[in-house]
Design a protein around this motif. Structure first.
Motif, PDB file in Angstrom:
ATOM      1  N   UNK A 250     -12.868   8.465  -0.851  1.00 45.83           N
ATOM      2  CA  UNK A 250     -12.597   9.678  -1.628  1.00 45.83           C
ATOM      3  C   UNK A 250     -11.653   9.392  -2.795  1.00 45.83           C
ATOM      4  N   UNK A 251     -10.683   8.530  -2.561  1.00 44.85           N
ATOM      5  CA  UNK A 251      -9.681   8.249  -3.586  1.00 44.85           C
ATOM      6  C   UNK A 251     -10.153   7.202  -4.592  1.00 44.85           C
ATOM      7  N   UNK A 252     -11.276   6.573  -4.332  1.00 44.16           N
ATOM      8  CA  UNK A 252     -11.851   5.608  -5.269  1.00 44.16           C
ATOM      9  C   UNK A 252     -12.759   6.271  -6.304  1.00 44.16           C
ATOM     10  N   UNK A 253     -12.702   7.588  -6.378  1.00 41.27           N
ATOM     11  CA  UNK A 253     -13.431   8.298  -7.443  1.00 41.27           C
ATOM     12  C   UNK A 253     -12.619   8.183  -8.729  1.00 41.27           C
ATOM     13  N   UNK A 254     -12.606   6.966  -9.254  1.00 40.88           N
ATOM     14  CA  UNK A 254     -11.775   6.665 -10.411  1.00 40.88           C
ATOM     15  C   UNK A 254     -12.434   5.599 -11.274  1.00 40.88           C
ATOM     16  N   UNK A 255     -11.909   5.475 -12.462  1.00 51.22           N
ATOM     17  CA  UNK A 255     -12.382   4.421 -13.347  1.00 51.22           C
ATOM     18  C   UNK A 255     -11.989   3.056 -12.796  1.00 51.22           C
ATOM     19  N   UNK A 256     -12.783   2.040 -13.094  1.00 51.45           N
ATOM     20  CA  UNK A 256     -12.477   0.682 -12.664  1.00 51.45           C
ATOM     21  C   UNK A 256     -11.607  -0.008 -13.716  1.00 51.45           C
ATOM     22  N   UNK A 257     -10.629  -0.807 -13.298  1.00 54.72           N
ATOM     23  CA  UNK A 257     -10.278  -1.139 -11.926  1.00 54.72           C
ATOM     24  C   UNK A 257      -9.274  -0.147 -11.351  1.00 54.72           C
ATOM     25  N   UNK A 258      -9.188  -0.139 -10.013  1.00 49.97           N
ATOM     26  CA  UNK A 258      -8.121   0.575  -9.329  1.00 49.97           C
ATOM     27  C   UNK A 258      -7.035  -0.432  -8.987  1.00 49.97           C
ATOM     28  N   UNK A 259      -5.796   0.017  -8.924  1.00 45.13           N
ATOM     29  CA  UNK A 259      -4.696  -0.873  -8.572  1.00 45.13           C
ATOM     30  C   UNK A 259      -4.230  -0.628  -7.154  1.00 45.13           C
ATOM     31  N   UNK A 260      -3.582  -1.629  -6.580  1.00 48.96           N
ATOM     32  CA  UNK A 260      -2.963  -1.456  -5.269  1.00 48.96           C
ATOM     33  C   UNK A 260      -1.661  -2.233  -5.223  1.00 48.96           C
ATOM     34  N   UNK A 261      -0.627  -1.582  -4.719  1.00 49.64           N
ATOM     35  CA  UNK A 261       0.645  -2.248  -4.463  1.00 49.64           C
ATOM     36  C   UNK A 261       0.498  -2.936  -3.107  1.00 49.64           C
ATOM     37  N   UNK A 262       0.218  -4.225  -3.140  1.00 48.18           N
ATOM     38  CA  UNK A 262      -0.188  -4.953  -1.935  1.00 48.18           C
ATOM     39  C   UNK A 262       0.924  -5.856  -1.422  1.00 48.18           C
ATOM     40  N   UNK A 263       1.323  -5.618  -0.183  1.00 43.48           N
ATOM     41  CA  UNK A 263       2.233  -6.524   0.521  1.00 43.48           C
ATOM     42  C   UNK A 263       1.426  -7.226   1.601  1.00 43.48           C
ATOM     43  N   UNK A 264       2.114  -8.004   2.420  1.00 42.66           N
ATOM     44  CA  UNK A 264       1.423  -8.669   3.514  1.00 42.66           C
ATOM     45  C   UNK A 264       1.434  -7.874   4.791  1.00 42.66           C
ATOM     46  N   UNK A 265       1.906  -6.619   4.738  1.00 41.08           N
ATOM     47  CA  UNK A 265       1.961  -5.783   5.924  1.00 41.08           C
ATOM     48  C   UNK A 265       0.649  -5.114   6.248  1.00 41.08           C
ATOM     49  N   UNK A 266       0.627  -4.415   7.355  1.00 39.38           N
ATOM     50  CA  UNK A 266      -0.602  -3.778   7.832  1.00 39.38           C
ATOM     51  C   UNK A 266      -1.061  -2.664   6.902  1.00 39.38           C
ATOM     52  N   UNK A 267      -0.132  -1.808   6.458  1.00 38.77           N
ATOM     53  CA  UNK A 267      -0.503  -0.555   5.805  1.00 38.77           C
ATOM     54  C   UNK A 267      -1.271  -0.769   4.502  1.00 38.77           C
ATOM     55  N   UNK A 268      -0.704  -1.535   3.579  1.00 38.32           N
ATOM     56  CA  UNK A 268      -1.399  -1.768   2.307  1.00 38.32           C
ATOM     57  C   UNK A 268      -2.563  -2.732   2.482  1.00 38.32           C
ATOM     58  N   UNK A 269      -2.465  -3.661   3.446  1.00 31.62           N
ATOM     59  CA  UNK A 269      -3.574  -4.596   3.680  1.00 31.62           C
ATOM     60  C   UNK A 269      -4.812  -3.868   4.181  1.00 31.62           C
ATOM     61  N   UNK A 270      -4.624  -2.842   5.000  1.00 27.76           N
ATOM     62  CA  UNK A 270      -5.744  -2.027   5.470  1.00 27.76           C
ATOM     63  C   UNK A 270      -6.438  -1.358   4.289  1.00 27.76           C
ATOM     64  N   UNK A 271      -5.653  -0.761   3.395  1.00 25.29           N
ATOM     65  CA  UNK A 271      -6.235  -0.069   2.238  1.00 25.29           C
ATOM     66  C   UNK A 271      -6.971  -1.047   1.348  1.00 25.29           C
ATOM     67  N   UNK A 272      -6.350  -2.196   1.033  1.00 27.43           N
ATOM     68  CA  UNK A 272      -6.991  -3.193   0.162  1.00 27.43           C
ATOM     69  C   UNK A 272      -8.268  -3.730   0.787  1.00 27.43           C
ATOM     70  N   UNK A 273      -8.244  -3.943   2.101  1.00 27.74           N
ATOM     71  CA  UNK A 273      -9.426  -4.503   2.769  1.00 27.74           C
ATOM     72  C   UNK A 273     -10.590  -3.521   2.758  1.00 27.74           C
ATOM     73  N   UNK A 274     -10.315  -2.262   3.042  1.00 32.64           N
ATOM     74  CA  UNK A 274     -11.399  -1.270   3.022  1.00 32.64           C
ATOM     75  C   UNK A 274     -11.949  -1.105   1.612  1.00 32.64           C
ATOM     76  N   UNK A 275     -11.049  -1.061   0.611  1.00 32.75           N
ATOM     77  CA  UNK A 275     -11.510  -0.922  -0.770  1.00 32.75           C
ATOM     78  C   UNK A 275     -12.337  -2.133  -1.192  1.00 32.75           C
ATOM     79  N   UNK A 276     -11.887  -3.340  -0.830  1.00 29.66           N
ATOM     80  CA  UNK A 276     -12.654  -4.545  -1.158  1.00 29.66           C
ATOM     81  C   UNK A 276     -13.989  -4.596  -0.445  1.00 29.66           C
ATOM     82  N   UNK A 277     -13.997  -4.165   0.812  1.00 28.71           N
ATOM     83  CA  UNK A 277     -15.233  -4.122   1.604  1.00 28.71           C
ATOM     84  C   UNK A 277     -16.229  -3.136   1.002  1.00 28.71           C
ATOM     85  N   UNK A 278     -15.737  -1.960   0.598  1.00 34.32           N
ATOM     86  CA  UNK A 278     -16.616  -0.960  -0.020  1.00 34.32           C
ATOM     87  C   UNK A 278     -17.175  -1.462  -1.349  1.00 34.32           C
ATOM     88  N   UNK A 279     -16.338  -2.125  -2.142  1.00 31.33           N
ATOM     89  CA  UNK A 279     -16.802  -2.667  -3.427  1.00 31.33           C
ATOM     90  C   UNK A 279     -17.876  -3.723  -3.219  1.00 31.33           C
TER      91      UNK A 279
END
Length: 640
Positions: A250-279
């Motif tokens: 739902x939140x990827x209804x945006x122009x490309x590219x989207x940005x992510x503040x990515x750390x090595x923790x679970x929370x942002x890694x989950x978001x980045x992984x799902x977004x990368x998987x969907x792409x």
């Protein structure tokens, strides 16, 4: 994000264009796509447009229903567009803006309308025949909305400082908000730093009619009685993965590219992984770019190995930002607070560097994992739940791990994590509240001053007479609300998810991002995920043996297994402590000298300086100094 503001005159006088333009100008950075005005006699509305969508459906403009004499303005990102289109009988869903679909749902569903809106939003709806203004804000607090009611008019705006720009609005400091801030920064929703300006609380609709007091009603609350009972934990993990995938999509209804503040923790890694998987599955899904902290001088804080486990797997380029260039309090401009309130992150310089780089890369939306920790972590332990489910060996292992991690004796561990929760669950909520009140009365009768409730979190340098004058309640509102939950573990989870500190942090990050012309997205701050997590057995969500157990298991088949295993919570606190002792020491001492906080009677400057000097000499442990420092920065800039 976008912004809105408006003037409604109850006395029939025309809304002044110059006045509304001043209000809009105070948050002009929210309108990179233009500022759109609507005037109709006593009604003046402005929309500051920041549309991150590729098709214009996120456009922010005043909407006018001339037949019904309605005026509507919304700063919104709507998730359930199809449902709202069906409710308003719109066939051309793809062409309709989020604001148009929201208005359709509100007109169709009446009082149930706000609760049927999914997404992040704040809106104002003026009903001229009823002479009624309705203001509302999304349930998770991703958008902000303030208002001021006067005898002859009402003012509303995305930011409090926009209201201060209107004619005749006094600028008076609310000392109770200051006291909340100095008591752990747990400022409850609805508490504003300016007397006479109110805040719409998350999940609340406020109705304002001329000559009457404003009426507020909640339009959504999670159900304390809802429970999920699946056959095994895999089903809970599958359900969470489905919800997270929908939230990210739902939140990827945006122009490309989207940005992510990515750390090595679970929370942002989950978001980045799902977004990368969907792409990878659908080319129309925007690509991601990551903006990550790297620590060369403080390897204990560095997470780049796990950052690249995720980023390299999905082909996400990483823009590395050296932590040593983002020390707190070194760069005055990078640490400048917002006028609305003093709440500021000690790591704001990193946020500015990441957002500035993202803006140059053409990023319109920056993803974060803000609420991941409180949704699926936060040390909410549920040993009684394990025992009730017949998981005896697992309960034994959990108690053993809690004893080891917290350095507690077996007896102390059993008392804290088994006996206390069981007794709390057996007592009705009325008895729990009565017991707390008796204890507080006993404390108040002690011969020396004993701080109780929220005030107990304030540092020793905060003046007792100020805390007494501010009159904080004996309990935080979020804890009062949590009494509706019948079991200890869900009560604690509720307090985590709706923590005022987390809520204020999300609002703060939205303002910082908007200043760079970028919208924020936090898939973890999705009401559907909150409802699900609160209905789960808490021993499935998080344990001491396997931290953020449910989130990790939900990522099977999406996130690289090595990244799931290695993801951990690493605190950048050493950067902050290093700044206090070294690179920002002179600035910190200056902030403690001839202090505005002391001038106003909030703190004892001598006590603060002495304690800080002991900390610098390693004669005292770190203490909660940041609330005082960012309050001092704010007061010096906006209350000289």
């Amino acid at each position: 994000m976008s912004g809105i503001c408006g003037i409604i005159r109850f006395d029939g006088a025309p809304a002044e264009r110059a006045e509304l333009e001043r209000m809009a100008a105070r948050a002009a950075y929210r309108g990179p796509d233009g500022i759109h005005y609507h005037f109709d006699g006593p009604v003046g509305v402005a929309c500051l447009a920041l549309d991150a969508t590729p098709d214009g459906t996120g456009e922010c403009r005043p909407l006018v229903e001339r037949d019904r004499r309605l005026t509507f303005a919304a700063d919104a990102r709507l998730d359930n567009r199809g449902e709202c289109a069906a409710a308003s009988h719109r066939a051309e869903t793809d062409q309709a803006t989020d604001a148009e679909l929201m208005l359709g749902m509100l007109l169709h569903a009446g009082e149930d309308g706000p609760g049927r809106l999914l997404g992040d939003f704040a809106y104002a709806l003026w009903d001229d025949p009823r002479r009624e203004l309705r203001l509302a804000r999304d349930t998770m607090g991703l958008r902000s909305l303030y208002y001021r009611v006067e005898p002859e008019r009402v003012l509303f705006a995305t930011e409090a400082r926009q209201i201060l720009a209107a004619d005749g609005v006094p600028r008076r400091l609310n000392e109770r908000a200051v006291a909340w801030h100095l008591s752990g920064m747990q400022i409850p929703p609805g508490c504003v730093f300016y007397d006479g300006i109110e805040e719409v609380r998350p999940g609340e609709e406020v109705t304002i009619v001329a000559g009457q007091a404003a009426r507020a009603r909640p339009f959504w609350r999670p159900d304390p009685e809802r429970r999920l009972h699946y056959r095994d934990e895999r089903e809970y993990a599958d359900h969470l993965r489905e919800l997270l995938t929908e939230a990210v999509c739902c939140r990827l209804r945006t122009r490309s590219p989207a940005g992510i503040s990515l750390s090595g923790g679970v929370d942002s890694s989950v978001v980045a992984s799902i977004a990368g998987w969907l792409h990878g599955r659908e080319a129309s899904v925007p690509a991601m770019r990551a903006y990550s902290w790297i620590f060369s001088e403080m390897p204990e804080c560095d997470e780049r190995d796990n950052i690249h486990r995720v980023a390299d797997h999905f082909g996400i380029p990483v823009h590395a930002i050296p932590a040593e260039e983002t020390y707190p309090l070194v760069d005055e401009l990078a640490n400048r607070p917002h006028e609305d309130d003093p709440f500021t992150s000690m790591f704001q310089p990193f946020m500015h560097r990441a957002l500035s780089s993202a803006a140059k890369d053409g990023v319109a939306v920056m993803f974060y994992g803000f609420r991941g920790d409180v949704m699926c972590g936060g040390n909410v332990n549920d040993v009684p739940g394990m025992l009730k489910a017949g998981q005896w060996h697992r309960a034994r292992d959990e108690l053993g791990e809690l004893s080891r991690v917290l350095s507690l004796s077996t007896a102390a561990t059993l008392h804290r994590y088994l006996l206390q929760p069981i007794l709390s669950d057996l007592l009705p909520s009325r008895a729990r509240v009565t017991g707390r009140r008796v204890l507080q009365r006993r404390r108040r009768g002690a011969p020396h001053v004993v701080r109780a409730g929220p005030a107990a979190r304030a540092g020793g340098h905060v003046r007792d007479d100020f805390l007494a004058r501010a009159g904080l309640p004996s309990r935080e509102p979020v804890r009062e609300a949590a009494d509706a939950w019948p079991r200890s573990a869900p009560r604690h989870r509720y307090i985590h998810i709706f923590s005022p500190l987390v809520m204020r942090g999300v609002m703060y990050a939205e303002r910082v991002s908007a200043a760079h012309g970028i919208a924020i997205a936090d898939p973890w701050s999705d009401r559907r995920i909150a409802e699900f997590i609160l209905a789960c057995p808490q021993y499935c969500v998080d344990t001491a043996v396997e931290v953020k157990r449910l989130a990790r298991r939900a990522m099977d088949g999406i996130m690289p297994p090595s990244a799931i295993r290695a993801a951990s919570k690493v605190s950048p606190e050493p950067l902050y402590l290093g700044a206090l002792r070294g690179k920002a020491h002179v600035t910190v001492v200056d902030l403690m000298t001839n202090s505005r906080c002391a001038d106003l009677g909030f703190i004892d400057e001598a006590v603060l300086r002495e304690r800080f000097a002991r900390f610098v000499r390693d004669e005292a442990p770190p203490f909660d100094l940041w609330p005082t420092l960012c309050l001092e920065l704010w007061l010096r800039r906006y209350w000289p």
